[in-house]
Design a protein around this motif. Structure first.
Motif, PDB file in Angstrom:
ATOM      1  N   PRO A   1      54.781   8.489  -3.290  1.00  0.00           N
ATOM      2  CA  PRO A   1      55.231   9.676  -4.030  1.00  0.00           C
ATOM      3  C   PRO A   1      55.852  10.730  -3.115  1.00  0.00           C
ATOM      4  CG  PRO A   1      52.828   9.587  -3.928  1.00  0.00           C
ATOM      5  CD  PRO A   1      53.338   8.289  -3.373  1.00  0.00           C
ATOM      6  N   HIS A   2      57.018  11.169  -3.533  1.00  0.00           N
ATOM      7  CA  HIS A   2      57.778  12.176  -2.794  1.00  0.00           C
ATOM      8  C   HIS A   2      58.025  11.808  -1.343  1.00  0.00           C
ATOM      9  CE1 HIS A   2      57.969  15.322  -5.826  1.00  0.00           C
ATOM     10  NE2 HIS A   2      58.870  15.815  -5.008  1.00  0.00           N
ATOM     11  N   ASN A   3      57.927  10.543  -1.064  1.00  0.00           N
ATOM     12  CA  ASN A   3      58.089  10.057   0.308  1.00  0.00           C
ATOM     13  C   ASN A   3      57.240  10.857   1.296  1.00  0.00           C
ATOM     14  OD1 ASN A   3      59.014   8.250   2.183  1.00  0.00           O
ATOM     15  ND2 ASN A   3      60.983   9.251   2.493  1.00  0.00           N
TER      16      ASN A   3
ATOM     17  N   LEU B   1      57.468   0.676   4.741  1.00  0.00           N
ATOM     18  CA  LEU B   1      58.665   0.798   3.894  1.00  0.00           C
ATOM     19  C   LEU B   1      58.287   0.881   2.415  1.00  0.00           C
ATOM     20  CD1 LEU B   1      60.892  -1.791   5.808  1.00  0.00           C
ATOM     21  CD2 LEU B   1      60.660   0.680   6.186  1.00  0.00           C
TER      22      LEU B   1
ATOM     23  N   ARG C   1      64.939  -0.281  -3.127  1.00  0.00           N
ATOM     24  CA  ARG C   1      65.215   1.164  -3.095  1.00  0.00           C
ATOM     25  C   ARG C   1      64.730   1.765  -4.410  1.00  0.00           C
ATOM     26  NH1 ARG C   1      66.906  -0.586   0.916  1.00  0.00           N
ATOM     27  NH2 ARG C   1      68.991  -0.600   1.803  1.00  0.00           N
TER      28      ARG C   1
ATOM     29  N   ILE D   1      62.434  14.138  -0.040  1.00  0.00           N
ATOM     30  CA  ILE D   1      63.584  13.613  -0.791  1.00  0.00           C
ATOM     31  C   ILE D   1      64.856  14.128  -0.114  1.00  0.00           C
ATOM     32  CG2 ILE D   1      64.716  13.527  -3.065  1.00  0.00           C
ATOM     33  CD1 ILE D   1      61.891  12.171  -2.977  1.00  0.00           C
TER      34      ILE D   1
ATOM     35  N   GLN E   1      48.476   9.665  -7.414  1.00  0.00           N
ATOM     36  CA  GLN E   1      49.738   9.056  -6.955  1.00  0.00           C
ATOM     37  C   GLN E   1      49.701   8.763  -5.449  1.00  0.00           C
ATOM     38  OE1 GLN E   1      53.452  10.731  -8.540  1.00  0.00           O
ATOM     39  NE2 GLN E   1      52.190  12.195  -9.638  1.00  0.00           N
TER      40      GLN E   1
ATOM     41  N   MET F   1      51.882   4.084 -13.929  1.00  0.00           N
ATOM     42  CA  MET F   1      53.296   4.207 -13.548  1.00  0.00           C
ATOM     43  C   MET F   1      54.161   4.146 -14.804  1.00  0.00           C
ATOM     44  SD  MET F   1      53.500   4.451 -10.155  1.00  0.00           S
ATOM     45  CE  MET F   1      55.204   4.225  -9.699  1.00  0.00           C
TER      46      MET F   1
ATOM     47  N   ILE G   1      48.171   5.536  -5.127  1.00  0.00           N
ATOM     48  CA  ILE G   1      49.087   4.451  -5.520  1.00  0.00           C
ATOM     49  C   ILE G   1      50.040   4.149  -4.359  1.00  0.00           C
ATOM     50  CG2 ILE G   1      50.957   3.785  -7.099  1.00  0.00           C
ATOM     51  CD1 ILE G   1      49.564   5.324  -9.305  1.00  0.00           C
ATOM     52  N   GLY G   2      50.567   5.192  -3.734  1.00  0.00           N
ATOM     53  CA  GLY G   2      51.482   4.984  -2.598  1.00  0.00           C
ATOM     54  C   GLY G   2      50.778   4.283  -1.439  1.00  0.00           C
TER      55      GLY G   2
ATOM     56  N   PRO H   1      60.652   5.383 -10.649  1.00  0.00           N
ATOM     57  CA  PRO H   1      59.492   5.986 -11.306  1.00  0.00           C
ATOM     58  C   PRO H   1      59.845   7.370 -11.842  1.00  0.00           C
ATOM     59  CG  PRO H   1      58.935   5.196  -9.101  1.00  0.00           C
ATOM     60  CD  PRO H   1      60.419   5.168  -9.212  1.00  0.00           C
ATOM     61  N   ILE H   2      59.366   7.670 -13.036  1.00  0.00           N
ATOM     62  CA  ILE H   2      59.500   9.042 -13.579  1.00  0.00           C
ATOM     63  C   ILE H   2      58.077   9.481 -13.935  1.00  0.00           C
ATOM     64  CG2 ILE H   2      61.917   9.111 -14.317  1.00  0.00           C
ATOM     65  CD1 ILE H   2      61.000   8.117 -17.081  1.00  0.00           C
TER      66      ILE H   2
ATOM     67  N   ARG I   1      61.911   7.107   6.979  1.00  0.00           N
ATOM     68  CA  ARG I   1      60.510   6.880   7.327  1.00  0.00           C
ATOM     69  C   ARG I   1      60.278   7.520   8.688  1.00  0.00           C
ATOM     70  NH1 ARG I   1      60.778   5.598   2.845  1.00  0.00           N
ATOM     71  NH2 ARG I   1      59.772   3.904   1.706  1.00  0.00           N
TER      72      ARG I   1
HETATM   73  C1  LIG Z   1      53.135   6.854  -7.408  1.00  0.00           C
HETATM   74  C2  LIG Z   1      54.609   7.109  -7.264  1.00  0.00           C
HETATM   75  C3  LIG Z   1      55.216   8.079  -8.056  1.00  0.00           C
HETATM   76  C4  LIG Z   1      56.593   8.328  -7.926  1.00  0.00           C
HETATM   77  N1  LIG Z   1      57.188   9.241  -8.769  1.00  0.00           N
HETATM   78  C5  LIG Z   1      58.512   9.483  -8.679  1.00  0.00           C
HETATM   79  C6  LIG Z   1      59.157  10.394  -9.556  1.00  0.00           C
HETATM   80  O1  LIG Z   1      58.549  10.990 -10.442  1.00  0.00           O
HETATM   81  N2  LIG Z   1      60.498  10.592  -9.425  1.00  0.00           N
HETATM   82  C7  LIG Z   1      61.225   9.931  -8.461  1.00  0.00           C
HETATM   83  O2  LIG Z   1      62.430  10.151  -8.387  1.00  0.00           O
HETATM   84  N3  LIG Z   1      60.641   9.041  -7.623  1.00  0.00           N
HETATM   85  C8  LIG Z   1      59.313   8.813  -7.713  1.00  0.00           C
HETATM   86  N4  LIG Z   1      58.716   7.897  -6.884  1.00  0.00           N
HETATM   87  C9  LIG Z   1      59.536   7.204  -5.887  1.00  0.00           C
HETATM   88  C10 LIG Z   1      59.402   7.862  -4.514  1.00  0.00           C
HETATM   89  O3  LIG Z   1      60.005   9.132  -4.514  1.00  0.00           O
HETATM   90  C11 LIG Z   1      60.038   6.929  -3.476  1.00  0.00           C
HETATM   91  O4  LIG Z   1      59.259   5.758  -3.403  1.00  0.00           O
HETATM   92  C12 LIG Z   1      60.104   7.586  -2.099  1.00  0.00           C
HETATM   93  O5  LIG Z   1      60.972   8.682  -2.109  1.00  0.00           O
HETATM   94  C13 LIG Z   1      60.578   6.580  -1.059  1.00  0.00           C
HETATM   95  O6  LIG Z   1      61.818   6.057  -1.432  1.00  0.00           O
HETATM   96  P1  LIG Z   1      62.043   4.485  -1.590  1.00  0.00           P
HETATM   97  O7  LIG Z   1      61.178   4.008  -2.727  1.00  0.00           O
HETATM   98  O8  LIG Z   1      63.514   4.329  -1.905  1.00  0.00           O
HETATM   99  O9  LIG Z   1      61.659   3.823  -0.298  1.00  0.00           O
HETATM  100  C14 LIG Z   1      57.353   7.608  -6.986  1.00  0.00           C
HETATM  101  C15 LIG Z   1      56.739   6.618  -6.203  1.00  0.00           C
HETATM  102  C16 LIG Z   1      55.382   6.368  -6.335  1.00  0.00           C
HETATM  103  C17 LIG Z   1      54.732   5.292  -5.506  1.00  0.00           C
END
Ligand SMILES: Cc1cc2nc3c(=O)[nH]c(=O)nc-3n(C[C@H](O)[C@H](O)[C@H](O)COP(=O)(O)O)c2cc1C
Length: 403
Positions: free
Chosen positions: A73-75, A69, A175, A259, A108, A376, A111-112, A341-342, A395
Motif C-alpha cells: 500500500p502506497h509503496n 518487488l 505493475r 507514489i 493493508q 481487496m 497485506i503488503g 487496487p481501489i 524500491r
Molecule cells: C493492500 C494494498 C492496497 C492498495 N491500494 C491501492 C489504492 O487504493 N490505489 C492505488 O492506486 N493503488 C493501491 N495499491 C497499489 C500500490 O500503490 C502499489 O502496489 C505500489 O505503489 C507499488 O507499485 P507496484 O504495484 O506497481 O509495484 C494497493 C496495494 C496493496 C497491496
C-alpha cells in the motif's frame, strides 16, 4: 491555480507575485534538473534483481531481492528484514512506515507484507529451496496496533523438486496500472478460472463484470467513486496521501517509495509553489475537482472488478490475503491483463464507515461471519488503446530493509 493561500517560503512568495503562465513560458523546462519529471533509473534498479545479486549469493538474499518487488500500500515498503543463522529470514513491520489515517488498523500494511512473503516463497522455490513459515513466534500483535515483534520467521531448506513455478517470470513484469482500461475486455475464462483456483477455506476470490451482474457492477462503481471523494475531502487522509506523493525525478530518486508523480506540468506547479502538499485545499479548488474527475473517468473505464473477501480478519488472514493477492496479480500479468487496487471504501477511518459497511454488505455473502472482510477490491482489465504501460514503481533496495 492550485494553491490559493499565501505561503511562507520565499521561493513560493516570489512565484505568487507573477502569474504562473509567465514563469512557465519563460523557463527552459526540458533539460532543467530542478524540473525533470521522469522516474530515474536509480529508483528502479531493484527491478533488475539478477544485475544486483549473482546466483552464488546466499539464497535468502537472492529470494529477498525478488520479494521486495511486491505490491504494497502506497509503496511504503514497510518491511524490516533480518537474516538469522544460516537458514532463517525474520520479518518485522517498520512502525515508521504505517498509514495511520488511511489504514488505522494496519490491515493493508499486513497485506503488503503478505505479498512480499508470497514472492519470497515463489523466488525461493525457483532457486531450489522450500520455505516453512512460523507466524508470530513471540505472539501476535493485537487487532488495533503493530509492534516490533516478528511477523514471520521463514526457514529455507534445500528442495529436490524441480521448480514448476511459472509465476516467477512475471514478477518483474507486474505493475499496478492506474490508467483507463478497455471496457470491452474483461478477464478471459482461463484467467477467471485461474483466479478462482486461488480460493482457500478462508479466502474467496471473485470477478464482477457488468453482464450478468449489472446492479452489483454499478453499485461497486458508485461506492468506489463516493469513497474516493471522502478520502480526498477528509483533511487527515488527503494530507497523508499528498505527503506520500514523490513529485518529479529528484524526489523520486531521494525517497524511492510512495507514489511517483511524473507529469511535467504537475512537477512545474509543485516547484513553483502552486501545489502545496502540506495544505488541505478547499473543496471547490481545481486540485480537488481535477482529481475527482480523473478518478471517476478511470472507474468508468473499467470492464470488471476483482474482489477478495475473507471469512475472518485475523492478522494471519491478512497476511494470507497478501500472499493470494500477489499470486492473483502475477496470474493476471501472465494472461496479458493488468490490475489496480481501489482500496478507499475498504478503509477503516470514521468518515468512511458508511461506505465501508455498504461495500461489505454487497460483496460478502450471507454465509460469512461478522468478522468477514473485503480484503481487496481491484480494477482488472487491459489498458485501453494508446495508454502507455507504466514504468516500474521505485524500491528502496534490499539494504534499506535490513535491521
Ligand atoms: C493492500 C494494498 C492496497 C492498495 N491500494 C491501492 C489504492 O487504493 N490505489 C492505488 O492506486 N493503488 C493501491 N495499491 C497499489 C500500490 O500503490 C502499489 O502496489 C505500489 O505503489 C507499488 O507499485 P507496484 O504495484 O506497481 O509495484 C494497493 C496495494 C496493496 C497491496
Amino acid at each position: 491555480m492550485i494553491s490559493e493561500q499565501p505561503n511562507t517560503s520565499s521561493r513560493r512568495k516570489f512565484v505568487r507575485t507573477i502569474t504562473g503562465g509567465v514563469i512557465f513560458a519563460a523557463l527552459p523546462i526540458s533539460g532543467c534538473k530542478f524540473l525533470s519529471a521522469g522516474v530515474p533509473d536509480s529508483a528502479i534498479a531493484a527491478w533488475s534483481p539478477d544485475d544486483n545479486i549473482d546466483n552464488t549469493s546466499d539464497p535468502r538474499v537472492r529470494a529477498l531481492s525478488w520479494a521486495i518487488l511486491a505490491p504494497n500500500p502506497h509503496n511504503r515498503q514497510p518491511w524490516l528484514i533480518e537474516l538469522q543463522g544460516e537458514h532463517d529470514v525474520v520479518v518485522r513491520i517498520d512502525s515508521q512506515r504505517l498509514l495511520i489515517h488511511t489504514d488505522p488498523f494496519s490491515r493493508q500494511i499486513l497485506i503488503g507484507t503478505g505479498a512480499m512473503l508470497g514472492l519470497m516463497d515463489i523466488a525461493a522455490k525457483q532457486f531450489g529451496f522450500n520455505t516453512e513459515t512460523i507466524w508470530f513466534e513471540e505472539g501476535r500483535f493485537d487487532r488495533n496496533s503493530i509492534d516490533s515483534k516478528p511477523v514471520a520467521r521463514v526457514r529455507f531448506t534445500r528442495s529436490n523438486e524441480k521448480p514448476n513455478n511459472d509465476l516467477f517470470s512475471y514478477i518483474t513484469r507486474r505493475r499496478t496500472v492506474r490508467s483507463n482500461y478497455d471496457i470491452n475486455s474483461p478477464p478471459s475464462k482461463i484467467l477467471e478460472s485461474a483466479l478462482l483456483s486461488l480460493d482457500t477455506n478462508t479466502i474467496n476470490n471473485r470477478i464482477i463484470v457488468k453482464q450478468p451482474h449489472i446492479h452489483l457492477f454499478d453499485s461497486v462503481k458508485r461506492i468506489a467513486k463516493e469513497a474516493w471523494k471522502i478520502e480526498l475531502t477528509t483533511p487527515e487522509t488527503y494530507l497523508e496521501n499528498a505527503q506520500l506523493l514523490r513529485v518529479g525525478s529528484m524526489e523520486i530518486a531521494k525517497h524511492r517509495d510512495g507514489i511517483s508523480i511524473t507529469s511535467p506540468l504537475l512537477v512545474a506547479f509543485e516547484r513553483f509553489g502552486l501545489f502545496d502538499r502540506d495544505r488541505f485545499p478547499p473543496l471547490e479548488s481545481n486540485i480537488i475537482k481535477t482529481q475527482l474527475k480523473a478518478f471517476n473517468e478511470t472507474i468508468d473505464a473499467t470492464p470488471s472488478f476483482f474482489v477478495m473477501t475473507s471469512f475472518d480478519n485475523t492478522r494471519i488472514t491478512q497476511l494470507m490475503a497478501g500472499k493470494t493477492y500477489v499470486r492473483a496479480h502475477l496470474m493476471a500479468t501472465k494472461y496479458g491483463f493488468v490490475m489496480h487496487p481501489i482500496s478507499q471504501a475498504l478503509q477503516e477511518f470514521p468518515e468512511m464507515s458508511q461506505l465501508y459497511s455498504d461495500i461489505k454488505q454487497i460483496l460478502i455473502s450471507e454465509t460469512f461471519s461478522s468478522e468477514s472482510t473485503v480484503q481487496m477490491l481491484c480494477r482488472i482489465g487491459k489498458p485501453a488503446n494508446g495508454q502507455a504501460f507504466p514504468k516500474p514503481s521505485p524500491r528502496r533496495g534490499l539494504e534499506a530493509y535490513y535491521v
